[in-house]
Design a protein around this motif. Sequence first.
Motif, PDB file in Angstrom:
ATOM      1  N   VAL A   7       0.841  -1.355  -0.201  1.00 16.87           N
ATOM      2  CA  VAL A   7      -0.591  -0.228  -0.148  1.00 16.87           C
ATOM      3  C   VAL A   7       0.799   1.280  -0.266  1.00 16.87           C
ATOM      4  O   VAL A   7       1.490   1.063   0.384  1.00 16.87           O
ATOM      5  N   LEU A   8       1.181   1.668  -1.250  1.00 21.95           N
ATOM      6  CA  LEU A   8       1.214   3.681  -0.882  1.00 21.95           C
ATOM      7  C   LEU A   8       0.691   5.118  -1.461  1.00 21.95           C
ATOM      8  O   LEU A   8      -0.640   4.983  -1.539  1.00 21.95           O
ATOM      9  N   ASN A   9       1.201   5.301  -0.218  1.00 20.60           N
ATOM     10  CA  ASN A   9       0.835   6.911   0.170  1.00 20.60           C
ATOM     11  C   ASN A   9       2.029   7.745  -0.588  1.00 20.60           C
ATOM     12  O   ASN A   9       3.090   7.585   0.162  1.00 20.60           O
ATOM     13  N   PRO A  10       1.573   8.122  -1.691  1.00 21.44           N
ATOM     14  CA  PRO A  10       3.009   8.547  -2.750  1.00 21.44           C
ATOM     15  C   PRO A  10       2.842  10.241  -2.149  1.00 21.44           C
ATOM     16  O   PRO A  10       2.924  11.237  -2.746  1.00 21.44           O
ATOM     17  N   SER A  11       3.800   9.873  -0.749  1.00 26.68           N
ATOM     18  CA  SER A  11       3.714  11.758  -0.274  1.00 26.68           C
ATOM     19  C   SER A  11       5.039  11.888   0.069  1.00 26.68           C
ATOM     20  O   SER A  11       4.733  10.899   0.831  1.00 26.68           O
ATOM     21  N   PRO A  12       5.789  12.904   0.025  1.00 25.75           N
ATOM     22  CA  PRO A  12       5.830  13.613  -1.360  1.00 25.75           C
ATOM     23  C   PRO A  12       5.743  13.180  -2.587  1.00 25.75           C
ATOM     24  O   PRO A  12       6.590  11.921  -2.308  1.00 25.75           O
ATOM     25  N   CYS A  13       5.480  13.348  -3.513  1.00 18.18           N
ATOM     26  CA  CYS A  13       4.997  12.951  -4.835  1.00 18.18           C
ATOM     27  C   CYS A  13       6.042  13.546  -5.434  1.00 18.18           C
ATOM     28  O   CYS A  13       6.077  14.968  -5.713  1.00 18.18           O
ATOM     29  N   ASN A  14       7.348  13.144  -5.622  1.00 17.72           N
ATOM     30  CA  ASN A  14       8.348  13.696  -6.577  1.00 17.72           C
ATOM     31  C   ASN A  14       9.090  12.814  -7.200  1.00 17.72           C
ATOM     32  O   ASN A  14       8.228  11.504  -7.475  1.00 17.72           O
ATOM     33  N   GLU A  15      10.225  12.847  -7.474  1.00 15.76           N
ATOM     34  CA  GLU A  15      10.730  12.597  -9.143  1.00 15.76           C
ATOM     35  C   GLU A  15      11.620  11.055  -8.521  1.00 15.76           C
ATOM     36  O   GLU A  15      11.984   9.939  -9.548  1.00 15.76           O
ATOM     37  N   LYS A  16      11.651  10.816  -7.145  1.00  8.30           N
ATOM     38  CA  LYS A  16      11.747   9.755  -6.743  1.00  8.30           C
ATOM     39  C   LYS A  16      11.215   8.337  -7.075  1.00  8.30           C
ATOM     40  O   LYS A  16      11.705   7.306  -7.318  1.00  8.30           O
ATOM     41  N   LEU A  17      10.028   8.685  -6.837  1.00  5.62           N
ATOM     42  CA  LEU A  17       8.904   7.771  -7.178  1.00  5.62           C
ATOM     43  C   LEU A  17       8.736   6.961  -8.820  1.00  5.62           C
ATOM     44  O   LEU A  17       8.230   6.055  -8.758  1.00  5.62           O
ATOM     45  N   LEU A  18       9.558   7.984  -9.637  1.00  4.03           N
ATOM     46  CA  LEU A  18       9.644   6.894 -11.513  1.00  4.03           C
ATOM     47  C   LEU A  18      10.895   6.277 -11.496  1.00  4.03           C
ATOM     48  O   LEU A  18      10.381   5.454 -11.754  1.00  4.03           O
ATOM     49  N   ARG A  19      11.558   5.983 -10.115  1.00  2.00           N
ATOM     50  CA  ARG A  19      11.836   5.312  -9.504  1.00  2.00           C
ATOM     51  C   ARG A  19      11.490   3.696  -9.696  1.00  2.00           C
ATOM     52  O   ARG A  19      12.041   2.552  -9.593  1.00  2.00           O
ATOM     53  N   CYS A  20      10.458   3.278  -9.144  1.00  2.00           N
ATOM     54  CA  CYS A  20       9.756   2.510  -8.690  1.00  2.00           C
ATOM     55  C   CYS A  20       9.047   1.882  -9.444  1.00  2.00           C
ATOM     56  O   CYS A  20       8.530   2.463 -10.095  1.00  2.00           O
ATOM     57  N   ASP A  21       9.024   1.094  -9.000  1.00  2.00           N
ATOM     58  CA  ASP A  21       7.421   0.009 -10.219  1.00  2.00           C
ATOM     59  C   ASP A  21       6.122  -0.187  -9.525  1.00  2.00           C
ATOM     60  O   ASP A  21       6.360  -0.825  -8.228  1.00  2.00           O
ATOM     61  N   LEU A  22       5.511   1.249  -9.993  1.00  2.00           N
ATOM     62  CA  LEU A  22       4.504   0.923  -9.723  1.00  2.00           C
ATOM     63  C   LEU A  22       3.576   0.674  -9.334  1.00  2.00           C
ATOM     64  O   LEU A  22       2.796   0.027  -8.913  1.00  2.00           O
ATOM     65  N   GLN A  23       3.648  -0.718 -10.517  1.00  2.00           N
ATOM     66  CA  GLN A  23       2.559  -1.451 -10.551  1.00  2.00           C
ATOM     67  C   GLN A  23       2.558  -3.102 -10.074  1.00  2.00           C
ATOM     68  O   GLN A  23       1.703  -3.498  -9.460  1.00  2.00           O
ATOM     69  N   LYS A  24       3.385  -2.582  -8.691  1.00  2.00           N
ATOM     70  CA  LYS A  24       3.862  -3.555  -7.526  1.00  2.00           C
ATOM     71  C   LYS A  24       2.435  -3.293  -6.516  1.00  2.00           C
ATOM     72  O   LYS A  24       2.666  -4.029  -5.619  1.00  2.00           O
ATOM     73  N   ILE A  25       2.083  -2.120  -6.868  1.00  2.00           N
ATOM     74  CA  ILE A  25       0.978  -1.828  -5.458  1.00  2.00           C
ATOM     75  C   ILE A  25      -0.119  -2.161  -5.774  1.00  2.00           C
ATOM     76  O   ILE A  25      -1.048  -1.746  -7.127  1.00  2.00           O
ATOM     77  N   SER A  26      -0.816  -2.269  -4.698  1.00  4.81           N
ATOM     78  CA  SER A  26      -2.288  -2.568  -5.202  1.00  4.81           C
ATOM     79  C   SER A  26      -3.539  -1.967  -4.262  1.00  4.81           C
ATOM     80  O   SER A  26      -4.279  -1.535  -4.529  1.00  4.81           O
ATOM     81  N   LEU A  27      -2.677  -0.926  -3.080  1.00  2.19           N
ATOM     82  CA  LEU A  27      -3.750   0.217  -2.705  1.00  2.19           C
ATOM     83  C   LEU A  27      -2.933   1.785  -2.729  1.00  2.19           C
ATOM     84  O   LEU A  27      -1.810   1.437  -2.233  1.00  2.19           O
ATOM     85  N   PHE A  28      -3.693   2.281  -3.783  1.00  7.99           N
ATOM     86  CA  PHE A  28      -2.908   4.043  -3.234  1.00  7.99           C
ATOM     87  C   PHE A  28      -3.545   4.960  -2.926  1.00  7.99           C
ATOM     88  O   PHE A  28      -4.646   4.951  -3.559  1.00  7.99           O
ATOM     89  N   LEU A  29      -3.238   5.485  -1.717  1.00  4.04           N
ATOM     90  CA  LEU A  29      -3.677   6.831  -1.087  1.00  4.04           C
ATOM     91  C   LEU A  29      -3.126   7.666  -0.790  1.00  4.04           C
ATOM     92  O   LEU A  29      -2.009   7.882  -0.994  1.00  4.04           O
TER      93      LEU A  29
END
Length: 294
Positions: A155-177
Motif C-alpha cells: 500500500v503506497l501513500n505517494p507523499s511527497p510526490c516527487n521524482e524519486k517515485l519514477l524509480r519505483c515499479d508502481l505496478q507492484k502496488i495494490s492500493l494507493f492512498l
Amino acid sequence: MRVLNYGSLNMDYVYTVDHMIREGETQSSLKLETFCGGKGLNQSIAMARAGVPVYHAGIVGEDGDMLLKACRDNGVDISHVKKLPVKGGHTVIQVDKEGQNSIILYGGTNQMQSREDVDRVLNDFEAGDYLLLQNEINLLDYIIDKAYAKGMKIVLNPSPCNEKLLRCDLQKISLFLLNEIEGQQMAGDADEDAILEHLAEKFPGAAFVLTLGKAGAVYYDGKEKIFQNIFKVQTVDTTAAGDTFTGYFMASFMRGEGVRKALCIAAKASAIAVSKAGAVPSIPTIEEVEKAVL
Ligand code: RIB
C-alpha cells in the motif's frame, strides 16, 4: 497477516505564524512547539490507535528518543527501528491563522537505509503481510521490489510526490492512498474523475483512495466508486490529517470491515485530527472516534 510500516520518523518544529512567510520577509513567530511526526510514524500511530498491531521499520537519529517513546507508548513495535549517531529527520512547519501548513523537510536518518537493513527487516515478514509505504525514506524502489517478490501486499501513500517515485515499479502496488494534489501530479489531470480514470488505466491491478479536501474522499477500483463526505470541524492544524486518514482506513480495511466503513471512520478520525494542534498529539484513539458526535 501482519502490517509493516516502513517509513519516516521526524521531529516537527511547528511555528505558529500570522501568515505563510513570503520571499525576502522576516516574520516573528507567535509560538514554537515541538511534536513527534513524520508521515511514517504518524500513520503507524494512527493504525495503533485505531486498534491494529503495527510493526514500524526505519531509522532515527541521535535526537530520536522522543520518537521511539511515542511509538512505545502507543504500542507500535519498534524492533525494526534503528538508531544512528547523526542528525535525525526533522521538519520546520509553519501553521497560519487558518490552520493551514507548509513544511520544510530535512531527511536526515530517514534517507540512510541500506539494502542490508531492508533485507533484514523484510526477512521477518511473509507472503500475505501488508506493507505500508510513504515517500519520505530512501530505497523505496528496492523495498517495493523485495516485498513484492515475497508476496507482500503493498500500500503506497505517494507523499511527497516527487521524482524519486519514477524509480519505483508502481505496478507492484495494490492500493494507493493519495490526496488531490498527488493525484494531479501522478495523473497529469486536474479533474477528480479524470485522475481516477487515468490512474486506473495506468495501474490496472490497483485500487485508489483519493482524498479531496473539503469535498471528501472517493474510493475507486476501476469498477466501483464509493464516496465519503467530510465531517465539518473548526480547523486548528491540518498537519497529519492525511496520515490519520491513511492509518484509520488501513486499520478498518485490514479488519475486513469493508471500504464504506473504512472511508467513514477514516474521515471522522481525520476531522478530529484537524481540530487539534500537532501531528502525533492530534491523532485520536478509537474510543475518541467512536464517541465523537460530528
Ligand atoms: O504528514 C505530516 C507530516 O509530514 C509531518 O508530521 C512532518 O513530519 C512531515 O513528514
